[in-house]
Design an enzyme around this catalytic site. Sequence first.
Site, PDB file in Angstrom:
ATOM      1  N   GLY A   1      42.321  35.089  51.748  1.00  0.00           N
ATOM      2  CA  GLY A   1      41.665  33.893  52.284  1.00  0.00           C
ATOM      3  C   GLY A   1      40.214  34.086  52.666  1.00  0.00           C
ATOM      4  N   GLY A   2      39.587  35.143  52.128  1.00  0.00           N
ATOM      5  CA  GLY A   2      38.167  35.332  52.404  1.00  0.00           C
ATOM      6  C   GLY A   2      37.874  36.007  53.735  1.00  0.00           C
TER       7      GLY A   2
ATOM      8  N   GLU B   1      34.245  46.089  45.789  1.00  0.00           N
ATOM      9  CA  GLU B   1      34.411  45.540  44.451  1.00  0.00           C
ATOM     10  C   GLU B   1      33.052  45.068  43.982  1.00  0.00           C
ATOM     11  OE1 GLU B   1      38.736  43.415  44.056  1.00  0.00           O
ATOM     12  OE2 GLU B   1      36.982  42.137  43.892  1.00  0.00           O
TER      13      GLU B   1
ATOM     14  N   ILE C   1      31.249  40.053  40.559  1.00  0.00           N
ATOM     15  CA  ILE C   1      31.127  39.549  39.190  1.00  0.00           C
ATOM     16  C   ILE C   1      30.444  38.192  39.284  1.00  0.00           C
ATOM     17  CG2 ILE C   1      32.375  38.946  37.080  1.00  0.00           C
ATOM     18  CD1 ILE C   1      33.246  41.653  37.693  1.00  0.00           C
TER      19      ILE C   1
ATOM     20  N   HIS D   1      37.723  31.743  38.388  1.00  0.00           N
ATOM     21  CA  HIS D   1      39.009  32.211  38.898  1.00  0.00           C
ATOM     22  C   HIS D   1      40.098  31.603  38.021  1.00  0.00           C
ATOM     23  CE1 HIS D   1      41.886  33.032  42.383  1.00  0.00           C
ATOM     24  NE2 HIS D   1      42.602  32.361  41.515  1.00  0.00           N
TER      25      HIS D   1
ATOM     26  N   GLU E   1      44.150  39.986  42.148  1.00  0.00           N
ATOM     27  CA  GLU E   1      45.313  40.295  42.974  1.00  0.00           C
ATOM     28  C   GLU E   1      46.519  39.550  42.436  1.00  0.00           C
ATOM     29  OE1 GLU E   1      43.673  38.881  46.786  1.00  0.00           O
ATOM     30  OE2 GLU E   1      45.165  37.291  46.726  1.00  0.00           O
TER      31      GLU E   1
ATOM     32  N   ASN F   1      49.750  37.270  43.759  1.00  0.00           N
ATOM     33  CA  ASN F   1      50.402  36.578  44.865  1.00  0.00           C
ATOM     34  C   ASN F   1      51.894  36.556  44.596  1.00  0.00           C
ATOM     35  OD1 ASN F   1      48.005  35.897  46.310  1.00  0.00           O
ATOM     36  ND2 ASN F   1      47.600  34.412  44.707  1.00  0.00           N
TER      37      ASN F   1
ATOM     38  N   ARG G   1      54.563  35.050  45.456  1.00  0.00           N
ATOM     39  CA  ARG G   1      55.219  33.870  46.038  1.00  0.00           C
ATOM     40  C   ARG G   1      54.900  32.651  45.192  1.00  0.00           C
ATOM     41  NH1 ARG G   1      50.471  31.472  47.610  1.00  0.00           N
ATOM     42  NH2 ARG G   1      48.901  32.946  48.328  1.00  0.00           N
TER      43      ARG G   1
ATOM     44  N   VAL H   1      50.488  27.169  46.216  1.00  0.00           N
ATOM     45  CA  VAL H   1      50.217  25.770  46.568  1.00  0.00           C
ATOM     46  C   VAL H   1      50.079  24.928  45.289  1.00  0.00           C
ATOM     47  CG1 VAL H   1      48.547  24.201  47.643  1.00  0.00           C
ATOM     48  CG2 VAL H   1      49.023  26.425  48.695  1.00  0.00           C
TER      49      VAL H   1
END
Lengths: 501, 170
Positions: A165-166, A201, A204, A209, A291, A293, A295, A298
């Site tokens: 979440g930043g 990292e 880029i 995304h 990454e 996720n 799960r 949303v």
Amino acid sequence: MLQKVLIANRGEIAVRVIRACHELGLRTVAIFSEADRHAMHVYYADEAYSVGQAQARDSYLNIEKILNVARVAEVDAVHPGYGFLAENHEFAQACIDAGLTFIGPMPHAIAIMGDKVVARSAMRKAGVPVVPGTEGESSLRDEEIVAIAAKIGFPLLIKSAAGGGGKGMRRANDQSFMINALSEARRESEAAFGDGSVYLEKLIQGARHIEFQIMADNHGNVIHLGERECSIQRRHQKLLEEAPSVVLSDDIDLRTSMGEVACLAAKSVDYVNAGTVEFLLDEDRNYYFLEMNTRLQVEHPVTEIVTGVDIVKEQIRIARNRRLSRKQHEIELKGWAIECRINAEDSYRDFIPSIGTINTNIVPTGPGVRVDTGVYPGYTISPHYDSMISKVICSGKTRGEALLRMRRALEEYRIVGVKTTIPFHQKLLNSHRFMAGQFNTSFVDDDFSLGDRSDTDDEIAAVFAALAAHQYRQQAAHVVQRGERDTSNWKWVGRWERMHR
Amino acid sequence: MKYLATVNETTFEVVINEDSYVTVDGQRHEIDFRAVGNGPLYSLLIGGNSYEGHIEGTDDGWQVLHKGDLYMVEIEDERSQRLMKLGGAGIATKGDYYLKAPMPGLVVSVPVKEGQEISQGDILVVLESMKMQNELKSPHDGTILRIQVNPEDTIQQDEVMLVLSPLDDQ
């Protein structure tokens, strides 16, 4: 046998899972905090139990209380939704230990993907390209990190190992930023996740995304359901997602290659159930693992629409030990779907949350419109949880049709009581760069402006209110003089006085 | 009847004396204002343009949903203006800005001091609510008169956190 499911979540996603369960003929058990007695998921479930105070750590994050409800209600399985305990491997393990089916991946896969540094090295080993950055351990000292930074090259990102979440993320444009940015990132990460470990990292630039929806069963079958484009973000929070992506829909080879790599990433951690592999795609169409996720996301509905797969029902199917209902070659992306996240936030005031009671909630309908929500007229947006009111998902044969449909749907949407992000989405949908599909993850932060609200619209609003107030006043005065209203005069006088307090 | 309608910090003077005309800041417009059904939906034709508004009265004023955007409009009529003047409520209207909490939450930090001069857009209070840290910024240049909250305080919605006076008052 899987017959009764506890949904360890709240809001729209709890409602979404309950709907899937009911379609499958499963009984549902909701949990709720003190603040959520009147939440929609409580009404929709077959059973509902309180798990404590409004604060999430006392209720939706309290593993012991949730498992206690599972025992009392005699459920067979637990669906964690997204957020809260969805990516907590201890919770998944605790469910298994209590003899319950956890509708999600195995705890070890959650644990590997949960530590971003461990995940990066696991992916590198599996042959998945990762964003260039620090290799190996996350417990590097500042001097070591600064030394590595020079090798990676600037600009770069300092990220929290436990993060998301930043939070705990800082950008460093050159060596001079490093020391300050490092300590800020560590502090923020420590505060948010109780762990100050960070990694580097390479930044880029101009990246999109792009993420792939993965489905995997207990029989070794792993497929992907195509990609989602989630580059429309504000401060690393996704605001709008679409499927497919403009870039991949005219580069089928790239889609095939990214999809295969996403499946490879999932297989390398023996992944089962639904998951999402996130990539950054640079301007030269090189992609890097960001990454995974572990799960339901949303934004899963856009994938459901273009593939025709009900992801939540498929999750339950997998948890029942069945095979995936489709093979990779049977997955075809048809048409286009766009999702707008409608949050209770003031688009014009830095997206500050807006608290209040929703008086009016007229949801858009008609062809190609789906709205997933957990609110209704009379519902109060509380400060305890996130600010999402609903997700509007519009589809069409083409991106153009989906986009125009979204525009139409947002016009129809009437929410009175709290400010929402609808104006943001309306402006975004009208921007030429969005229409042309020419955007990347920094578009909203750097190149997009809502502009000022026009004075004309302020004036129109003022005239509306003045006319309404005038009419109200006349009616009230009228009523006091002559008793021709069907409602009680006292009621009218009361309302009139309240208005002028 | 004269009304002062304040929306997004701009005040319009709206005069309504007859059914088919309004005067806004001295400009007279022909209008046709109708309720749509019995609901809170209204149609306004003004100078040939057609607008649709969803209007609801609340304790704090009128909420107008217009083109997807929600406006909070405060309406004062002649009588309440007269009462304000008589009641000496003028003290509060000198231009001091009361920063109220837009939502309940936890004060994370107050990066300003009493007496400090600040510019428009400076962060006054960081408030945590709804899983986010929200920066509350100054609407204009000014001086911090009073700070009424401390970091770690839990505060209620509409609680006054800080008072700001405009620079030209000094």
